[in-house]
Write a protein that holds these residues in place. Structure first.
Motif, PDB file in Angstrom:
ATOM      1  N   MET A 135       0.833  -1.206   0.000  1.00  0.00           N
ATOM      2  CA  MET A 135       0.000   0.000   0.000  1.00  0.00           C
ATOM      3  C   MET A 135       0.869   1.258   0.000  1.00  0.00           C
ATOM      4  O   MET A 135       0.608   2.199  -0.763  1.00  0.00           O
ATOM      5  CB  MET A 135      -0.906   0.007   1.231  1.00  0.00           C
ATOM      6  CG  MET A 135      -2.127  -0.855   1.140  1.00  0.00           C
ATOM      7  SD  MET A 135      -3.256  -0.431   2.466  1.00  0.00           S
ATOM      8  CE  MET A 135      -4.502  -1.682   2.204  1.00  0.00           C
ATOM      9  N   VAL A 136       1.874   1.266   0.873  1.00  0.00           N
ATOM     10  CA  VAL A 136       2.740   2.440   0.962  1.00  0.00           C
ATOM     11  C   VAL A 136       3.444   2.691  -0.367  1.00  0.00           C
ATOM     12  O   VAL A 136       3.556   3.844  -0.827  1.00  0.00           O
ATOM     13  CB  VAL A 136       3.762   2.262   2.109  1.00  0.00           C
ATOM     14  CG1 VAL A 136       4.812   3.360   2.085  1.00  0.00           C
ATOM     15  CG2 VAL A 136       3.045   2.243   3.455  1.00  0.00           C
ATOM     16  N   ARG A 137       3.911   1.623  -1.007  1.00  0.00           N
ATOM     17  CA  ARG A 137       4.598   1.765  -2.299  1.00  0.00           C
ATOM     18  C   ARG A 137       3.657   2.356  -3.348  1.00  0.00           C
ATOM     19  O   ARG A 137       4.040   3.258  -4.113  1.00  0.00           O
ATOM     20  CB  ARG A 137       5.113   0.395  -2.738  1.00  0.00           C
ATOM     21  CG  ARG A 137       6.106   0.448  -3.886  1.00  0.00           C
ATOM     22  CD  ARG A 137       6.572  -0.962  -4.263  1.00  0.00           C
ATOM     23  NE  ARG A 137       7.066  -1.676  -3.100  1.00  0.00           N
ATOM     24  CZ  ARG A 137       6.473  -2.743  -2.564  1.00  0.00           C
ATOM     25  NH1 ARG A 137       5.331  -3.191  -3.067  1.00  0.00           N
ATOM     26  NH2 ARG A 137       6.991  -3.336  -1.512  1.00  0.00           N
ATOM     27  N   ASN A 138       2.424   1.878  -3.384  1.00  0.00           N
ATOM     28  CA  ASN A 138       1.466   2.386  -4.368  1.00  0.00           C
ATOM     29  C   ASN A 138       1.074   3.833  -4.059  1.00  0.00           C
ATOM     30  O   ASN A 138       0.991   4.672  -4.965  1.00  0.00           O
ATOM     31  CB  ASN A 138       0.221   1.493  -4.381  1.00  0.00           C
ATOM     32  CG  ASN A 138      -0.746   1.849  -5.490  1.00  0.00           C
ATOM     33  OD1 ASN A 138      -0.350   2.019  -6.642  1.00  0.00           O
ATOM     34  ND2 ASN A 138      -2.019   1.969  -5.156  1.00  0.00           N
ATOM     35  N   LEU A 139       0.845   4.139  -2.778  1.00  0.00           N
ATOM     36  CA  LEU A 139       0.479   5.506  -2.406  1.00  0.00           C
ATOM     37  C   LEU A 139       1.613   6.485  -2.684  1.00  0.00           C
ATOM     38  O   LEU A 139       1.365   7.628  -3.101  1.00  0.00           O
ATOM     39  CB  LEU A 139       0.115   5.551  -0.912  1.00  0.00           C
ATOM     40  CG  LEU A 139      -1.196   4.882  -0.501  1.00  0.00           C
ATOM     41  CD1 LEU A 139      -1.331   4.862   1.012  1.00  0.00           C
ATOM     42  CD2 LEU A 139      -2.393   5.602  -1.120  1.00  0.00           C
ATOM     43  N   ARG A 140       2.851   6.045  -2.491  1.00  0.00           N
ATOM     44  CA  ARG A 140       3.984   6.915  -2.771  1.00  0.00           C
ATOM     45  C   ARG A 140       4.046   7.257  -4.259  1.00  0.00           C
ATOM     46  O   ARG A 140       4.295   8.410  -4.647  1.00  0.00           O
ATOM     47  CB  ARG A 140       5.280   6.243  -2.323  1.00  0.00           C
ATOM     48  CG  ARG A 140       6.500   7.175  -2.420  1.00  0.00           C
ATOM     49  CD  ARG A 140       7.774   6.440  -2.053  1.00  0.00           C
ATOM     50  NE  ARG A 140       7.764   5.976  -0.679  1.00  0.00           N
ATOM     51  CZ  ARG A 140       7.772   4.694  -0.328  1.00  0.00           C
ATOM     52  NH1 ARG A 140       7.774   3.749  -1.263  1.00  0.00           N
ATOM     53  NH2 ARG A 140       7.798   4.349   0.940  1.00  0.00           N
ATOM     54  N   GLY A 141       3.800   6.257  -5.109  1.00  0.00           N
ATOM     55  CA  GLY A 141       3.793   6.513  -6.553  1.00  0.00           C
ATOM     56  C   GLY A 141       2.682   7.455  -6.965  1.00  0.00           C
ATOM     57  O   GLY A 141       2.885   8.351  -7.800  1.00  0.00           O
ATOM     58  N   ILE A 142       1.494   7.285  -6.376  1.00  0.00           N
ATOM     59  CA  ILE A 142       0.372   8.174  -6.710  1.00  0.00           C
ATOM     60  C   ILE A 142       0.654   9.596  -6.225  1.00  0.00           C
ATOM     61  O   ILE A 142       0.343  10.581  -6.910  1.00  0.00           O
ATOM     62  CB  ILE A 142      -0.925   7.616  -6.093  1.00  0.00           C
ATOM     63  CG1 ILE A 142      -1.302   6.296  -6.779  1.00  0.00           C
ATOM     64  CG2 ILE A 142      -2.056   8.623  -6.204  1.00  0.00           C
ATOM     65  CD1 ILE A 142      -2.508   5.611  -6.170  1.00  0.00           C
TER      66      ILE A 142
END
Length: 565
Positions: free
Chosen positions: A185-192
């Motif tokens: 989740m953190v990885r995806n949120l960081r990209g967004i």
């Protein structure tokens, strides 16, 4: 009107490669498409917001793509892919079973199934929240689900698999979706956040991911809410205030107070937290989680179990190095017990404050800014004789005592106005570790047990009632599975209950010591009352008794039609 699109829709995965946290399912479905081994019915089940419907749409898009890539990814250029992206595809049909759960809705769907697709090879029917279908709708759906047309593929999605009929489950390939991990989740949120131009730190992202509880859609919704509150420059303090989350800093300070024995500081932190509107039970749960993280951080090889940013991991490791393992275990026992008894407490705040006091006394260093001068030191509590000796004087050596035949530990004298929790726990530990007299494993004979039983009854001369029970009652001795059982009888049920509740454990312990054998059990029972023969009294009873004993009389009464009542 604004063209704003929420992140959950704007960044919805459109290929298996961009699917988050469901790698095994994505790989299995891709291989089935590559090998041409497509089932006619699939069941996607799992928690909300983990990608069930999204996976169904990607799967439907891939099986109808005219020019798939090497990794079986949709090309995005053929008519099927373009119509899917524009929302005008006639090959994909979605039905919300929550609002279309009647037999008529299913019959309408069955009629559509007979129509072949206009573009592509397959018509895909996605039925969301399928567990909401009525019993009659399920029955109407069964036959078509078992033998659908060659061009039809059904994908059923549900959050409650246990509500699906077994006959439906047996006709589907079932895929269980997992909750999405915090690192993913953190990885995806960081990209967004980078795409949206939002500046946010890892601690804030971890708070959002933890709040989402494994649902990526919830995480994106919370992310949008946070950006709306904080703007493009998101600060950790703003995130926890907006999401009403307890700051980790409170837990770190509380543990420092516990280690120092400062229950007053712990009280002030509790008051500050409650004044901000936080739930008291959530505060205790947060403290339990913090203590658990300290245990994990202080145990080698368990680092992957801490789903936290690196900055917090370092803080946990530093504080864990200052916490004795025994302290953490006992602290967890106190907080979990506080959680269990919270709802039953008449005064919930006092219930929590008492738990904080016990936590502050675990290290044996009570500290009170208002009365620290009067509080006894931990040294005086552990050794009151030295504490009360005049300054500079050497304490008198203890007198030697003759060794007792059976080692028995005496309680230390209580000098001073209070006793710390650690001293009490130390005393309990010494009692548990005191040497015990070894008992034989050889069973005594019955005569020896009877003799010792008489000796046991003589030990209760100060309790005449109990002594009378022990000496006058019948004794039955038996042996079963290598254990000698002594059963003595009392006259009524009240006596039996009293002995079992008040004295049975003590009697059993003393008898084992007398016979020097641990394999002896004591059981108490009520003396059985012999049934007396029932004497006929009424004329009807006498006539019935007479007929039962004399067949001739019974035959005579029957022949004459006499009434015995």
């Amino acid at each position: 009107m604004s063209d704003y699109i929420v992140s959950a829709r704007k960044y919805r995965p459109d290929s298996f490669e961009s699917l988050i946290g469901q790698d095994n399912i994505a790989r299995t479905l891709s291989n089935s498409i590559r090998r041409g081994q497509l089932a006619h019915a699939y069941l996607f089940c799992g928690p909300r917001g983990v990608g069930k419907t999204t996976t169904a749409r990607i799967f439907a898009k891939m099986i109808n793509c005219a020019n798939p890539g090497e990794d079986m990814e949709p090309c995005g250029k053929c008519e099927s892919c373009v119509s899917f992206q524009e929302g005008r595809s006639y090959c994909i049909h979605e039905l919300d079973a929550a609002s279309n759960n009647s037999v008529e809705d299913i019959k309408t769907l069955m009629e559509q199934v007979q129509v072949p697709p206009q573009v592509g090879k397959y018509s895909v029917y996605i039925i969301d929240e399928v567990h909401m279908l009525s019993q009659a709708a399920f029955n109407a759906f069964l036959k078509t689900l078992e033998e659908p047309p060659a061009h039809a593929i059904f994908i059923l999605a549900t959050t409650e698999k246990h509500k699906i009929l077994p006959t439906i489950l047996s006709r589907c390939q079932t895929y269980d979706f997992n909750r999405i991990g915090i690192p993913d989740m953190v990885r995806n949120l960081r990209g967004i956040a980078q795409k949206e131009g939002v500046k946010i730190d890892d601690e804030s992202l971890h708070v959002i991911a933890s709040k989402a509880d494994g649902a990526m859609r919830d995480a994106l919704t919370i992310f949008d809410q946070t950006v709306a509150f904080c703007g493009t420059d998101v600060k950790y303090e703003d995130v926890i205030r907006n999401l009403n989350v307890l700051d980790h800093e409170y837990s770190f300070k509380l543990v420092d107070h516990f280690l120092a024995g400062n229950y007053g500081g712990a009280f002030l932190i509790l008051d500050e937290i409650l004044s901000k509107g936080f739930n008291a039970l959530h505060f205790v749960a947060s403290l339990s989680t913090h203590l658990r993280n300290l245990v994990v951080a202080g145990t080698g090889g368990l680092e992957p179990l801490l789903e936290l940013p690196d900055s917090l991991k370092k803080r946990y490791a530093e504080q864990a190095s200052r916490c004795p393992r025994q302290f953490l275990f006992e602290a967890l026992a106190i907080t979990t017990s506080c959680e269990t008894g919270y709802k039953a407490a008449v005064n919930p705040r006092l219930h929590i404050e008492f738990a904080l006091m016990k936590l502050s006394y675990l290290m044996g260093k009570p500290s009170d800014s208002a009365g620290a001068g009067n509080a006894p030191s931990s040294a005086s509590l552990r050794d009151p004789v030295r504490a009360n000796a005049p300054e500079g004087a050497s304490p008198a050596p203890p007198k030697e005592e003759a060794p007792a035949p059976a080692p028995a530990r005496q309680r230390r004298p209580l000098k001073g106005s209070s006793l710390s929790m650690s001293a009490l726990m130390e005393e309990k530990k010494e009692q548990e570790e005191a040497p015990q007299v070894a008992q034989s494993q050889v069973l005594p004979d019955d005569e020896a047990v009877l003799a010792k039983w008489k000796e046991l009854s003589g030990q209760y001369s100060a309790k005449p009632r109990l002594q009378s029970m022990l000496s006058s009652g019948n004794i039955r001795i038996s042996e079963e599975s290598g254990v000698k059982q002594v059963e003595f009888f009392v006259t009524n049920e009240a006596q039996r209950q009293w002995v079992e509740e008040k004295m049975l454990r003590e009697l059993e312990t003393r008898l084992r010591e007398l016979v020097n054998c641990a394999k002896v059990n004591v059981v108490v029972s009520v003396t059985p009352v012999e049934e007396t023969a029932k004497v006929p009294y009424m004329p009807e009873e006498k006539a019935k008794d007479l007929m039962e004993k004399n067949p001739e009389v019974r035959a005579f009464v029957a022949d004459m039609g006499l009434d015995t009542k």
